[in-house]
Design an enzyme around this catalytic site. Structure first.
Site, PDB file in Angstrom:
ATOM      1  N   LYS A   1       9.717  -8.670   4.504  1.00 31.92           N
ATOM      2  CA  LYS A   1      10.900  -9.590   5.382  1.00 31.92           C
ATOM      3  C   LYS A   1      11.613 -10.430   4.377  1.00 31.92           C
ATOM      4  O   LYS A   1      10.802 -11.136   3.385  1.00 31.92           O
ATOM      5  CB  LYS A   1      10.141 -10.463   6.452  1.00 31.92           C
ATOM      6  CG  LYS A   1      11.080 -10.393   7.733  1.00 31.92           C
ATOM      7  CD  LYS A   1      11.430  -9.425   8.462  1.00 31.92           C
ATOM      8  CE  LYS A   1      12.125  -9.330   9.849  1.00 31.92           C
ATOM      9  NZ  LYS A   1      11.900  -8.479  10.459  1.00 31.92           N
TER      10      LYS A   1
ATOM     11  N   HIS B   1       0.795  -1.371   0.043  1.00 31.50           N
ATOM     12  CA  HIS B   1      -0.158   0.156   0.042  1.00 31.50           C
ATOM     13  C   HIS B   1       0.781   1.262   0.001  1.00 31.50           C
ATOM     14  O   HIS B   1       0.341   2.336  -0.501  1.00 31.50           O
ATOM     15  CB  HIS B   1      -0.963  -0.020   1.226  1.00 31.50           C
ATOM     16  CG  HIS B   1      -0.370   0.329   2.538  1.00 31.50           C
ATOM     17  ND1 HIS B   1       0.625  -0.544   3.043  1.00 31.50           N
ATOM     18  CD2 HIS B   1      -0.325   1.500   3.284  1.00 31.50           C
ATOM     19  CE1 HIS B   1       0.866  -0.244   4.337  1.00 31.50           C
ATOM     20  NE2 HIS B   1       0.556   0.846   4.485  1.00 31.50           N
TER      21      HIS B   1
ATOM     22  N   LYS C   1       3.881  -2.601  11.904  1.00 24.97           N
ATOM     23  CA  LYS C   1       5.037  -1.588  12.628  1.00 24.97           C
ATOM     24  C   LYS C   1       5.275  -0.299  12.015  1.00 24.97           C
ATOM     25  O   LYS C   1       5.122   0.693  12.676  1.00 24.97           O
ATOM     26  CB  LYS C   1       6.435  -2.562  12.640  1.00 24.97           C
ATOM     27  CG  LYS C   1       7.303  -1.938  13.722  1.00 24.97           C
ATOM     28  CD  LYS C   1       8.599  -3.010  13.519  1.00 24.97           C
ATOM     29  CE  LYS C   1       8.427  -4.422  13.479  1.00 24.97           C
ATOM     30  NZ  LYS C   1       9.714  -4.968  13.616  1.00 24.97           N
TER      31      LYS C   1
ATOM     32  N   SER D   1      16.175   3.242  10.187  1.00 23.64           N
ATOM     33  CA  SER D   1      16.243   2.915   8.928  1.00 23.64           C
ATOM     34  C   SER D   1      15.524   4.075   7.948  1.00 23.64           C
ATOM     35  O   SER D   1      16.218   4.188   6.932  1.00 23.64           O
ATOM     36  CB  SER D   1      15.710   1.350   8.800  1.00 23.64           C
ATOM     37  OG  SER D   1      16.491   0.372   9.022  1.00 23.64           O
TER      38      SER D   1
ATOM     39  N   ASP E   1       4.502   5.809  11.844  1.00 25.22           N
ATOM     40  CA  ASP E   1       4.384   6.872  10.877  1.00 25.22           C
ATOM     41  C   ASP E   1       5.822   6.819   9.990  1.00 25.22           C
ATOM     42  O   ASP E   1       6.359   7.661   9.832  1.00 25.22           O
ATOM     43  CB  ASP E   1       4.113   8.117  11.216  1.00 25.22           C
ATOM     44  CG  ASP E   1       2.696   8.389  11.940  1.00 25.22           C
ATOM     45  OD1 ASP E   1       1.853   7.645  11.102  1.00 25.22           O
ATOM     46  OD2 ASP E   1       2.564   8.626  12.936  1.00 25.22           O
TER      47      ASP E   1
HETATM   48  N1  GLU Z   1      14.629  -5.998  11.349  1.00 24.13           N
HETATM   49  C1  GLU Z   1      14.165  -5.038  12.076  1.00 24.13           C
HETATM   50  C2  GLU Z   1      12.855  -5.245  12.301  1.00 24.13           C
HETATM   51  O1  GLU Z   1      12.276  -6.288  12.606  1.00 24.13           O
HETATM   52  C3  GLU Z   1      14.426  -3.880  11.171  1.00 24.13           C
HETATM   53  C4  GLU Z   1      13.806  -3.893   9.641  1.00 24.13           C
HETATM   54  C5  GLU Z   1      14.330  -2.481   9.055  1.00 24.13           C
HETATM   55  O2  GLU Z   1      14.854  -1.719   9.463  1.00 24.13           O
HETATM   56  O3  GLU Z   1      13.945  -2.353   7.823  1.00 24.13           O
HETATM   57  O4  GLU Z   1      11.969  -4.325  12.767  1.00 24.13           O
END
Ligand code: GLU
Length: 472
Positions: free
Chosen positions: A106, A65, A94, A363, A99
């Site tokens: 994943k 989305h 998450k 990130s 936001d």
């Molecule tokens: N692996 C981390 C998580 O489960 C970070 C993911 C990321 O930074 O994209 O949130």
């Protein structure tokens, strides 16, 4: 599953359904949000010594989305499609909660990284990255991986290098992956980000008097007893920061090799050093070895932090948990059915999709840094410093008092990248918790924070679909 319990993905879906019942969103829209949009299951050969090994790997984009999709890559022998789908789904919720404008994804490679040399791991990582490139499953505006269990900056640097060698001249190429080393277009503060986010989230959660008195605790982090499961990146930084900045007391740590306990408290910095030297947490001076590694979870404590893998608290041990708060630093450490038992006991569960969102938050900052091609703070640092100097000089002039160098430095400084990253992370965690808590307090039928967090996420994701005219 042979135990008759739900799989990880089923557990996430069950939590979703529980929350969906508290929304009035269109049934079709809920279904669209719930499912995994794209599942790429791959097998590729890698030469290991004189043998060719067929490696099993995945990349799942749960929700497109918003683009890019975002989420880590895990190296573990437990990796399977169900697990990666569950983890990808959690990333969607998450990102929405904090936001961060990404969909969820994943990746997973089914290997034990400890069983390979650095060179072999590099071959596997580069080959995995090449598979993602071939199928258009990676790119700054498509899907952006990051570290997860069993991977770190080193692997991200290999992925970056592979990506840019296939995409020569892409000026935004560095944004194809996050969690890179600072020297390779990474950002300061990314490594500690998940643990630091856990600290900021916990600090906010324990600051409300009514919430704390309901579970028999006082407000504030200072003196709270903590048990940590897992001393990897997340567990280590959570322990260090909660101890150093929050004055929390870590009374037990559990790891692969066993668990240690000390009512007096365990110095985490020393313990990490000790483990590096001896290869184990066992025998750390001043601590007692526990019966087994699972026993630490069942100790009486204020805050239990499972920071390892999913499904650590389940129907078979949930009744024994004595913690007042469970802070899910790992993804999915409490199974959906295990949660029912904890909630009946009155445990305050601070859900993964909020409490461990610090990693993806930073990130996002790294991705923005890469796209802007500039370090945060570069433009304004000196200007701010000079402005504060001017104010101090005026104060000195007006009051006739003098200022020491230390006092001057305390006020007259501009923010560095690390200051801005931490500030942005704290703001993100605090405001996300406030949003979740607001829903929890306002919707009387919602009796747990996970459902409240899910409802926050669903409303935001639904708004995206609706604004694009896909659903009424
Ligand atoms: N692996 C981390 C998580 O489960 C970070 C993911 C990321 O930074 O994209 O949130």
């Amino acid at each position: 599953m042979s135990t008759g319990e739900l799989s990880f993905y089923q557990s996430v879906q069950r939590n979703f359904d529980k929350a969906a019942a508290h929304t009035d969103l269109h049934k079709g829209l809920l279904e669209q949000i719930k499912v995994c949009n794209a599942v790429y299951s791959m097998r590729f050969p890698v030469k290991i010594g004189n043998e060719y090994q067929v490696i099993e790997a995945y990349r799942v984009q749960h929700s497109q989305h918003r683009l890019p999709t975002k989420g880590g890559i895990r190296y573990s022998l437990e990796v399977n499609q169900d697990e990666v789908m569950a983890l990808a789904a959690l990333m969607t919720y998450k990102c929405a909660i904090v936001d961060v404008p990404f969909g969820g994804a994943k990746g997973g490679v089914r290997i034990n990284p400890k069983a390979y040399s650095t060179k072999q791991l590099e071959s596997i990582t580069r080959r995995y990255a090449a598979e993602l490139i071939r199928k258009n499953f990676i790119g700054p505006g498509i899907d952006v991986p990051a570290p997860d269990y069993g991977t770190g900056g080193r692997e991200m640097a290999w992925i970056l290098d592979t990506y840019i060698s296939f995409n020569h001249g892409d000026i935004d190429g560095a944004a194809c992956v996050t969690g890179k080393p600072v020297s390779q277009n990474g950002i300061r503060g990314r490594e500690e980000a998940t643990g630091r986010g856990v600290y900021y989230g916990l600090k906010e959660a324990v600051s409300y008097k009514d919430d704390m008195s309901r579970i028999g605790l006082t407000t504030g982090m200072a003196g709270k007893t903590m048990v940590i499961q897992g001393l990897g990146n997340v567990g280590s930084y959570t322990g260090l920061i909660c101890q150093n900045e929050g004055d929390a007391k870590i009374i037990a740590v559990s790891e692969f090799e066993g668990a240690i306990h000390s009512e007096k408290g365990i110095n985490i910095a020393e313990l990490i050093k000790y483990r590096k030297e001896t290869g184990s947490i066992l025998g750390f001076p001043g601590t007692k070895k526990m019966k087994d590694r699972a026993a630490a979870l069942e100790l009486p404590c204020d805050i239990l932090v499972p920071a390892a893998l999913e499904n650590q608290i389940h129907v078979r041990n949930a009744a024994n948990i004595q913690a007042k708060i469970v802070a899910e630093a790992a993804n999915g450490p409490v199974s959906s059915e295990g949660e029912d038992i904890l909630l009946k006991k009155g445990v305050l569960i601070i859900p993964d999709m909020f409490i461990n969102a610090g990693g993806v938050t930073v990130s996002y900052f790294e991705w923005l840094k890469n796209l802007s091609h500039m370090r945060f703070g570069r433009m304004e640092k000196r200007f701010n410093q000079q402005t504060y100097e001017n104010i101090l000089n005026l104060v000195v002039k007006l009051t006739g008092k003098t200022l020491g160098d230390k006092e001057r430095l305390f006020v007259a400084r501009g923010a560095d990248e690390i200051d801005l990253v931490r500030s942005g992370l704290e703001e993100t965690m605090v405001s996300a918790y406030q949003q979740i808590r607001e829903v929890y307090k306002r919707k009387k039928k919602i009796t747990d924070l996970r459902t409240a967090a899910f409802v926050c996420a669903l409303d935001k994701i639904a708004a995206d679909y609706v604004s694009r005219g896909i659903f009424p």
